[in-house]
Design an enzyme around this catalytic site. Structure first.
Site, PDB file in Angstrom:
ATOM      1  N   LYS A 256       0.813  -1.221   0.000  1.00 21.85           N
ATOM      2  CA  LYS A 256       0.000   0.000   0.000  1.00 21.85           C
ATOM      3  C   LYS A 256       0.848   1.273   0.000  1.00 21.85           C
ATOM      4  O   LYS A 256       0.592   2.186  -0.785  1.00 21.85           O
ATOM      5  CB  LYS A 256      -0.916  -0.055   1.233  1.00 21.85           C
ATOM      6  CG  LYS A 256      -1.602   1.235   1.600  1.00 21.85           C
ATOM      7  CD  LYS A 256      -2.525   1.022   2.774  1.00 21.85           C
ATOM      8  CE  LYS A 256      -1.808   0.641   4.064  1.00 21.85           C
ATOM      9  NZ  LYS A 256      -1.078   1.748   4.717  1.00 21.85           N
TER      10      LYS A 256
ATOM     11  N   ARG B 296      11.193  -6.150   3.946  1.00 24.93           N
ATOM     12  CA  ARG B 296      10.995  -4.693   3.894  1.00 24.93           C
ATOM     13  C   ARG B 296      12.177  -3.926   4.487  1.00 24.93           C
ATOM     14  O   ARG B 296      12.772  -4.352   5.473  1.00 24.93           O
ATOM     15  CB  ARG B 296       9.744  -4.319   4.668  1.00 24.93           C
ATOM     16  CG  ARG B 296       8.510  -4.904   4.044  1.00 24.93           C
ATOM     17  CD  ARG B 296       7.322  -4.073   4.260  1.00 24.93           C
ATOM     18  NE  ARG B 296       7.019  -3.798   5.646  1.00 24.93           N
ATOM     19  CZ  ARG B 296       5.827  -3.391   6.034  1.00 24.93           C
ATOM     20  NH1 ARG B 296       4.870  -3.223   5.141  1.00 24.93           N
ATOM     21  NH2 ARG B 296       5.593  -3.145   7.290  1.00 24.93           N
TER      22      ARG B 296
END
Ligand code: AMP
Length: 226
Positions: free
Chosen positions: A21, A134
């Site tokens: 997102k 990440r």
């Protein structure tokens, strides 16, 4: 859907942690001039300030817990300047039913309208798998992924050349907990939006690669392909 759909001016993006997102919001910001309204980034800025409040918030973030609605509202009050004049993407807000109610109040008071809610759909299992890779830049907030969006130089931020780090809320236990927090809070928000303004709701399949999801998102939002 009509091919002449007007792209949204004020957009809310939902997506579970790991759905991509935030990267997607960054691409929309860069390509289409949307200003990002990111409560997670506002909170991390308070943590970086080193204040007493920052220390307390930092502890919540590390555990993957939501911070209080009151604090989020206060941060938005400080950071939302003339929203009616710009293209905005809300990334990470609303995260509770109360925050959704307050968003409506913000719209009324500040005279702007959310004209699209978008959900990036991804299974919990895929999200957990992705979150291990990440990286984030602690200096400027840019986000990367070792597999799908690596920086040009390993572990160095493309934008500000700062050293990249793993988010402290990306440990395995916290990753699982954050998925649960999402599953507990966001579906009721989406249900409420669907019951009130289903015509504003769109969704995209987020199981593919980031470029594929981005291309689909642009199509769904009525933005020209790049
Ligand atoms: P994000 O960068 O959006 O993934 O947010 C990181 C963390 O900040 C979340 O796991 C929460 O602990 C906190 N946070 C961000 N936005 C909100 C919000 N709207 N309400 C409550 N907590 C939030």
């Amino acid at each position: 859907m009509s091919t002449h759909q007007v792209p949204p001016k004020h957009l809310v993006i939902f997506g579970r942690p790991g759905s991509g997102k935030s990267s997607l919001a960054e691409r929309l910001s860069k390509d289409d001039g949307y200003l990002l309204v990111r409560t997670g980034e506002m909170l991390r800025a308070v943590v970086r300030s080193g204040s007493e409040l920052g220390l307390r918030i930092g502890a919540s973030l590390e555990r993957g817990e939501l911070v209080s609605d009151e604090l989020i509202i206060e941060l938005l009050e400080q950071n939302l300047v003339r929203p009616e004049e710009q293209r905005l993407i809300f990334d990470g807000y609303p995260r509770t039913l109360r925050q959704e109610e307050l968003l409506e109040q913000f719209e009324e008071r500040l005279q702007f309208e959310i004209d699209c809610f978008l959900e990036i759909r991804l299974s919990r299992e895929s999200a957990i798998r992705r979150m291990g890779g990440r990286r984030v830049c602690p200096t400027c907030g840019a986000t990367y992924h070792l597999l799908s969006r690596p920086p040009a130089v390993a572990e160095v931020c493309d934008q500000c050349k700062g050293a990249l780090a793993t988010r402290s809320d990306d440990s395995e236990a916290v990753i699982t907990f954050r998925q649960r927090v999402y599953d507990d809070h966001v579906p009721p928000i989406i249900d409420r939006i669907m019951s009130r303004t289903p015509e504003l709701f769109r969704w995209v399949d987020g199981e593919g690669g980031p470029d594929e999801t981005y291309a689909r998102t642009r199509q769904v939002l009525g933005l020209p392909p790049l």
